[in-house]
Design a protein around this motif. Structure first.
Motif, short mmCIF file in Angstrom:
data_model
loop_
_atom_site.label_atom_id
_atom_site.label_comp_id
_atom_site.label_asym_id
_atom_site.label_seq_id
_atom_site.Cartn_x
_atom_site.Cartn_y
_atom_site.Cartn_z
N GLU A 58 5.19 -13.46 -2.01
CA GLU A 58 6.64 -13.55 -1.80
C GLU A 58 7.38 -12.67 -2.80
N ASN A 59 6.91 -12.64 -4.04
CA ASN A 59 7.51 -11.76 -5.04
C ASN A 59 7.39 -10.31 -4.58
N HIS A 60 6.21 -9.94 -4.13
CA HIS A 60 5.99 -8.55 -3.75
C HIS A 60 6.82 -8.18 -2.52
N ARG A 61 6.88 -9.09 -1.58
CA ARG A 61 7.65 -8.84 -0.36
C ARG A 61 9.11 -8.55 -0.71
N LEU A 62 9.68 -9.42 -1.53
CA LEU A 62 11.10 -9.23 -1.89
C LEU A 62 11.28 -7.99 -2.75
N ALA A 63 10.32 -7.72 -3.61
CA ALA A 63 10.44 -6.53 -4.46
C ALA A 63 10.41 -5.27 -3.61
N CYS A 64 9.56 -5.25 -2.58
CA CYS A 64 9.51 -4.09 -1.68
C CYS A 64 10.85 -3.91 -0.97
N LEU A 65 11.39 -5.02 -0.50
CA LEU A 65 12.71 -4.96 0.15
C LEU A 65 13.75 -4.39 -0.81
N ALA A 66 13.73 -4.91 -2.03
CA ALA A 66 14.73 -4.51 -3.01
C ALA A 66 14.56 -3.04 -3.38
N PRO A 90 4.73 -5.19 3.83
CA PRO A 90 4.61 -3.98 3.02
C PRO A 90 3.72 -4.25 1.83
N ASN A 91 2.94 -3.28 1.45
CA ASN A 91 2.04 -3.44 0.32
C ASN A 91 2.08 -2.18 -0.52
N ARG A 92 2.57 -2.32 -1.73
CA ARG A 92 2.64 -1.17 -2.64
C ARG A 92 1.84 -1.46 -3.90
N LEU A 93 0.75 -2.14 -3.71
CA LEU A 93 -0.05 -2.56 -4.86
C LEU A 93 -1.05 -1.48 -5.28
#
Lengths: 489, 452, 489, 452
Positions: free
Chosen positions: D358-366, C27-30
């Motif tokens: 990895e930060n972004h991946r987990l943040a998206c999950l959260a 997922p990419n929300r950047l």
């Protein structure tokens, strides 16, 4: 600025700790044994102490400062995570005799590490308590001796190749065996034919180092093991060089009965200027019943028991007994386990691959200038062996070694193995970068060129170290082993 | 792989130099059948530092750390406060990651430290020479027995009942293979060490008498008398000190006539660590120097006349002497020796005396308080910081019951002497400067509860 | 062996951490801002990293290696206990915005340290949040400004003695004041008469350093304070030299309104090669109502509240606001508190006593060779001041300083204070042993003798350091402040 | 006194040299009335290391450490895993106890490190030059505003609603004294940063526009558009980065046109530490170099032509320039810069990118998981590792209730914006590589419970 001795700067009144002053008239139950006289132990305040040892440390070379190209001594990077882990209160601050229920995590470390060692070596069991490599060797030989005695077949001789580490014959002799040598072939391996010829009912064991100290893999290892077993003897493998094959070759598959593992070599526990080590010994099914005390046993409910004298009869009646107090080098176990978990099965395979690649790179980058007596015997394993054959008269292996110091490097292993004249044994380990290897090679080539050309200036090296060459003869002839006001003069 | 510097680009370039198509090809000397084609089965892949740390932390949390509970264990390993600077200094890379100082020109840090360590140990024990450390107290003790045989050419060792049973086991293991005769009986719960019986057992075949001081029950044997008796029969006295802090309060074994003094140095600088690595101390008379096991550091000068230090007399050591070596030690406990030496430097004589006094003061308080608990009897008439209690019930059971109450009560004699059930009521209790009055009260209350 | 830059040995592919490789299709929300281009940050494996920084560190001089006789910069021993304490999880691993109930211990540290600082200085309050000495100065001046504005009497001028630290005038100017100097007397103290003459309705504050930068105690301090107060102005005291009087003299008793305390000086938090510092500011009752946010308040039930924007109106409506995010240098507070508790009231008194004794010993051991311009003005405090008057032509204070490097010592403070020609300001601190002082004095005397004799060899010093004198002119004229492949050439 | 080396014997000998009868006599210049005759009242006496450690441990235990609970706080300070080697290396005495490197001949370790740090920061932020560190992000931000005034000679600063409110307060405090005009309004709980309104507010008197990226709510403003607008009016764009790890995933402020980039470097190497010491990052264009605050390290050569490093351009600094200095910084954050630099060296670009991913991946999950909790709405359309939730109840109350359940849920907007009660339902949640799936589940379950 030369660093004084603590005896020269401290006093018996100075202290770097704050403790209540002993109260007069306090209860005394010392049975009249009060130590009245001063015994001359100097103290320093904390600032002076920190400075003294900081300054001393700066006179040391260490892995953190540069490569240790020490063949057979495997000096690799010590991850700082492992230091942190070993200091976790549940490991660093538990007593060896705490009730089992209060040390399940500590016992789990031992159990988990044991499982990794057994799996990586393809053996049946492991004795965790030996305190260093030589202690492990002794443990392995005692297992063999116990096994032979158990079958009523005490034997007298242990065969050791000429290229073996000095600890091998020492250990065998210490355990009461007569030691006989086995010659090496021209290509640097054990002479299998000679070995076969010597095997007989008096031979208790053969001690082999594989990869051997010439840096070569013993191609005939499996055949040797079969022959030894056929003669009713056991195969002891010196595991000092396990780093070369970890994750790729399992000694159990080669017929080994016992092998110690220097945790500080293959699994990177810090060498600390000469220890502590830790020497777990993996054992074959034939020897496992004789392993020493104590050891861990996983119970059906998942708890782990520490088997000591009280329970040994129920678990391992053949155990030959205890090799030391308590349960072994826990502080090294935690570090080794963290190291192994960090690398994993893939990382350990890469470790041996990179170690061997680095050694071969070293071998091939130097053999045009230096005599590599077994350079044609195939790829080397984790270390590359050279001789002094190319050096001009008057320049020795020692001089080349000291020359390296002036270039900013620790010398390689010298004059070992004994089978090569003026041996230089180089083990870079997998922890060195190509840039470091290239730097080392360039410096080494420069020195070798000087040695080959007979530059006697090398005999004065080192010039740039904290000290010049030391008068070792006087040190041994008139030993001064402790400070005294007179000796200081 | 955070610990491996080679990149794939490096590997290719190096394989080109080596002339091999792959890293696997470098293992061609290993028989195909012994070469694993892939990863070793049953083991996980590499893990991040964070993951490893979490795993180890979980394991650590399953232990009760000594510092987190009232804690009274001793019996050969003691919990003392180690100044923070000790651990800071031993973690300096130049100490931690140095090799054995075989190259003295670039190892003066380790060497001078070892020389200072030897000097400190010699003064502490009041012996003429000390070595650069052994594995631990138990192996040092066994090496001392072997050394005594080399010196006296006699094969019978007399072991005091007060010697730590693990040390006895270690000696016995070796004797089982070498044919030495070991004369030993387990202790009885008595008020004082039976020095007279020991003395009576010394005869003309005795190589050495091995006496722990203070002994396993915390008692203080009469070393001077034993030394005199041993010497009169041509035997050596080996004194064993498992709590060096005691020597800030009581006379040294050297002063009392011991010929060889071995010890466990863990108390100073090293910490509990569930039993290892520890630090073997070893000291003796100068005349026995060349029979002494272990590494030695000596003072000398360099080519410019500067004072410096080297490893010396290594012709006694096994990596040089091979089958004619004097001992089974190669790697020793250098880093633990450093920790011990730094701690000792911080203490100095004044600090060691103060530390010992504080240990003894608290131990006296504890002995009185615990001895007053119903069903508890103090065995010792004299002690330093450790004493034995005789409980009305089984001590091993009491220890377990107290552990369930988060009290680490001490070491039961039943655990140490499984074959001597008549001392099953014995509990060895150690008290150090880290023990608080609340800890003592907690143990007293707990004992009262579990013995009720 | 010269240590390369990380840019010369690292690559953007190398890394010393193990993290999952970014998954394709995650997922990419950047918001379409993905950083696509490489930005050229080199990485190193852990072994290379440890070695790089270890080697770099070995080119540094530090308190752990020897004395820093730096006048006015108070470099003292940093106890290792304090490092350990600062890393306790409850201090090192708590977020500044955690709910109050979850950080009561952290708030207690601030509160407890604040109480010690107030008690030791005899003041009414303390602002804990300033991040370093200069920041603390600014805080103090802002308090003064807020107080003046609150009474409707904004003023324009701040008086600063010539001998002041450069940060004093800088701070006053930063806060919008015009800075005017006050001359010194011949004996090295503030010219009280000149000061009195200058006081008037335009003067907002006088900034005084006491003990002053000539190492002398301002005898007239109380009278100065009284005069300043009588003129409606405030007294700011630069607390950089508090180490000289801690535990013996309370600035509050001398009429000081505000004083910053360099925790890294008096209370030994590590200087770290240039920070972090921490500069709490103690305040008189007149200034306390204007202190900055946030601060702690102890509630009746013993819990401690952190007063921020939400509650400030109820507690300190006059607060001039926030000087930075969060609550100040917690990591320094824990260290300073551990330091203070370790010393206690008796130890801190001994600290100032030994510091002053060491400085006087230095002064009296050198004044026969060196000009001590205020040597006759009475005992010095914690530092001894000398001038270059005795040096032969061609040799400067700088040369003498660099000469010390070759003797193994860090130079003293040079060319400060400005009131003395070629000033050399020496502050040994209480952490140096007599043996170290004697060593330093002997070396220093040797160099001064050379300087007095006009030995121009000194102008080449240092010869034995990792580097010779640096070309600072080119560095400033053509600044190279970041690595680039071209610049490296 | 363990930290004081002088013995009483030393003191006497030294007093003799000094010619004073006592230490007290050396304080004769202090008026009698101001000299305390004895110890300061109300303070205890000196304490042993063990006693101090115990006291501090008790205080430490009264906090909930982030690592011991599900933890979701950010808002300007982030919890990341710091490799053990970082802390090991910064504790080397040669770094820890060194002075500011004014003597370059014996300070190349610190100097080369600073040069490398500046180079790393410049590359990370994609600016031409970076300084050797500031106190922290908030003071760096304020210094940037002051610097912009020096460059543009304009006195009006436009602050984005997305700037951390503590940073805004810090700027406001200074503006209150200097007379600068600060134009700022607090944020509203909106889906995206209102870049257009900000752009519309730029005028010819605007000195600078200050924009946080990602902003306080975790949103990603359109820096490029703001930069263009600012430049068209002759104003500077100051970009503020409080989470440098983000730059392993999103475009750099420098690339997007910022003129000055300041940041809080705490995320890498430094740790949470209850707010300090932290690390101010400061970078800008080369043309503004001489207006830049703070210390600078530059490359040069020594007398033998060897490459080396020195502090340079110090004529900007207050200890030299006195009242004409460019900033209020003297001591900076050298040790934190070292920690940052080591951590960055370990990461390298590949590691930083992996860490950010990895930060972004987990943040998206959260974000997905928490947004699905009844009564919870995800505010952000875009974010890196931090986002804002709109709760059906008061977020400050929810945070407190969750803290009672040992869950550290995040930062409520009510705490940060006490004067903007309409955003009281806002909760800022940060997720890093240290966050586990169990942590996220715990927070989701906890939120559901306290909002029910």
């Amino acid at each position: 600025l030369e660093e004084a001795l603590i005896f020269e700067i401290g006093t018996t009144e100075t202290t770097g700790v704050d403790l209540p002053a002993p109260a007069a008239g306090a209860p005394n139950r010392l049975g009249g044994l009060d130590r009245a006289e001063s015994f001359g132990l100097p103290g320093l305040s904390e600032p002076e102490t920190v400075r003294h040892y900081t300054r001393l440390s700066r006179q040391n070379y260490a892995i953190d400062c540069g490569i240790f190209p020490l063949g057979s001594c495997t000096m690799k990077h010590n991850p700082r995570l492992n230091e942190k882990v070993a200091r976790m209160p549940g490991f660093g601050d538990v007593h060896p005799l705490q009730p089992e229920s209060t040390v399940q995590g500590a016992l789990a470390v031992i159990d988990e590490l044991a499982e990794w060692l057994v799996t990586l070596t393809g053996m049946d069991a492991v004795a965790m308590s030996p305190k260093a490599g030589a202690h492990g060797e002794l443990c392995g030989i005692l297992c063999i001796r116990a096994a032979l005695e158990a079958r009523g077949d005490p034997r007298e001789v242990v065969l050791v190749p000429e290229s073996a580490h000095g600890t091998n014959p020492a250990t065998a002799a210490f355990a009461g065996y007569r030691v006989e040598g086995i010659p090496a072939t021209a290509e640097g391996r054990v002479d299998f034919e000679a070995l076969k010829a010597r095997l007989g009912p008096d031979v208790a064991a053969v001690m082999i180092t594989n990869p051997n100290t010439c840096g070569l893999f013993e191609r005939d290892m499996k055949a040797i093991s079969d022959a030894v077993h056929a003669a009713g003897a056991f195969v002891y493998c010196d595991g000092a060089n396990f780093n070369a094959i970890v994750g790729r070759v399992r000694p159990g598959d080669l017929g080994v009965d016992a092998m110690h593992i220097n945790l500080h070599k293959t699994f990177s526990t810090p060498h600390g200027g000469g220890g502590p080590g830790s020497g777990p010994v993996v054992l074959s099914a034939a020897l496992a019943p004789y392993a020493p005390l104590p050891f861990t046993v996983k119970q059906a409910d998942g708890t782990i028991s520490l088997i000591e004298e009280a329970d040994v009869a129920d678990h391992l009646p053949g155990s030959f007994g205890r090799m030391s107090a308590f349960s072994g080098q826990m502080g090294m176990f935690t570090r080794a386990l963290a190291y192994i978990l960090s690398h994993g099965a893939d990382g350990l395979r890469q470790v041996s691959g990179d170690a061997v690649l680095n050694a071969n790179y070293m071998l091939r980058s130097l053999e045009d200038l230096l005599d590599a007596p077994f350079g044609a015997s195939g790829p080397c394993m984790h270390e590359a062996l050279f001789s002094d054959a190319s050096f001009a008269k008057g320049v020795s292996t020692l001089d080349v070694a000291k020359g390296l110091i002036d270039e900013g490097f620790h010398p390689m292993t010298m004059y070992f193995p004994l089978v090569v004249h003026g041996a230089m044994l180089i083990e870079p380990t997998e922890c060195e970068s190509k840039a470091t290897l290239d730097q080392f090679i360039a410096a080494f080539r420069g020195i070798v060129e000087r040695a080959n050309a007979g530059d006697l200036g090398l005999t004065q090296a080192p010039l740039l170290a904290p000290r010049r060459r030391m008068d070792e003869a006087t040190a041994a002839r008139k030993p001064r082993l402790a400070w005294s006001p007179e000796a200081a003069a | 792989m955070r610990y491996l510097p080679l990149t794939d680009t490096d590997r290719s370039a190096m394989l080109d130099v080596v002339g091999a198509p792959s890293i696997e090809a470098l293992f061609s000397d290993v028989p195909e059948s012994a070469r694993l084609p892939g990863l070793i089965e049953g083991l996980p892949l590499h893990a991040s530092e964070m993951a490893v740390e979490r795993h180890m932390q979980r394991l650590s949390d399953r232990n009760i750390a000594a510092g987190s509970a009232p804690f009274f264990l001793g019996a050969g390993a003691y919990r003392h406060h180690v100044p923070s600077s000790v651990d800071h200094l031993i973690q300096r890379g130049e100490f931690l990651t140095a090799y054995t100082p075989y190259q003295p020109e670039i190892a003066q840090g380790t060497l001078q430290m070892l020389f200072e360590f030897q000097s400190q140990v010699a003064r502490l024990l009041e012996c003429e020479v000390a070595n650069a450390s052994m594995y631990d107290g138990s192996t040092a003790c066994w090496e001392a027995v072997v050394m005594a045989r080399r010196i006296t050419k006699r094969g019978k060792s007399l072991i005091s009942a007060g010697l730590h049973p693990h040390y006895v086991s270690t000696i016995n293991t070796m004797a089982g293979f070498t044919g030495d005769v070991i004369d030993y009986t387990a202790p009885v719960l008595d008020a004082a060490a039976d020095d007279e019986a020991l003395i009576a057992s010394i005869d003309d075949e005795t190589s050495c008498v091995v006496v722990q001081y203070p002994d396993i029950l915390g008692r203080l044997p009469d070393l001077a008398a034993i030394a005199e008796a041993a010497h009169s029969k041509g035997a050596l006295l080996i004194a064993v000190v498992t709590e060096p802090v005691a020597l800030g309060a009581i006379k040294s074994p050297g002063e009392l006539g011991a010929d060889i003094v071995v010890g466990e140095g863990q108390s100073l600088g090293v910490g509990l660590q569930f039993g290892g690595p520890y630090l073997g101390l070893f000291a003796t008379r100068e005349k026995y120097l060349r029979q002494m096991p272990g590494r030695l550091c000596g003072q000398t000068t360099d080519a410019e006349g500067k004072r410096g230090f080297v490893l010396t007399l290594s012709t006694r050591e096994q990596h040089i002497r091979r089958e004619k070596a004097t001992s089974n030690i190669c790697t020793n406990s250098g880093l633990c020796a450093l920790a011990f030496s730094i701690h000792m430097t911080l203490l100095g004589e004044a600090g060691l005396r103060a530390l010992a006094a504080e240990n003894h003061r608290l131990a006296c308080l504890a002995a009185d308080r615990l001895g007053a608990v119903p069903g508890v009897e103090l065995v010792n008439t004299s002690f330093f910081n450790e004493f034995t209690l005789k409980l009305s019930g089984n001590a091993s059971a009491a220890v377990k019951a107290l552990a369930d109450r988060q009290i680490l009560a001490g070491v039961s004699l039943g655990r140490l002497y499984p074959d001597a059930p008549d001392i099953g009521g014995g509990l060895i209790v150690a008290v150090t400067e880290t023990t608080t009055l609340e800890d003592i009260e907690a143990l007293a209350a707990g004992l009262q509860e579990v013995l009720a």
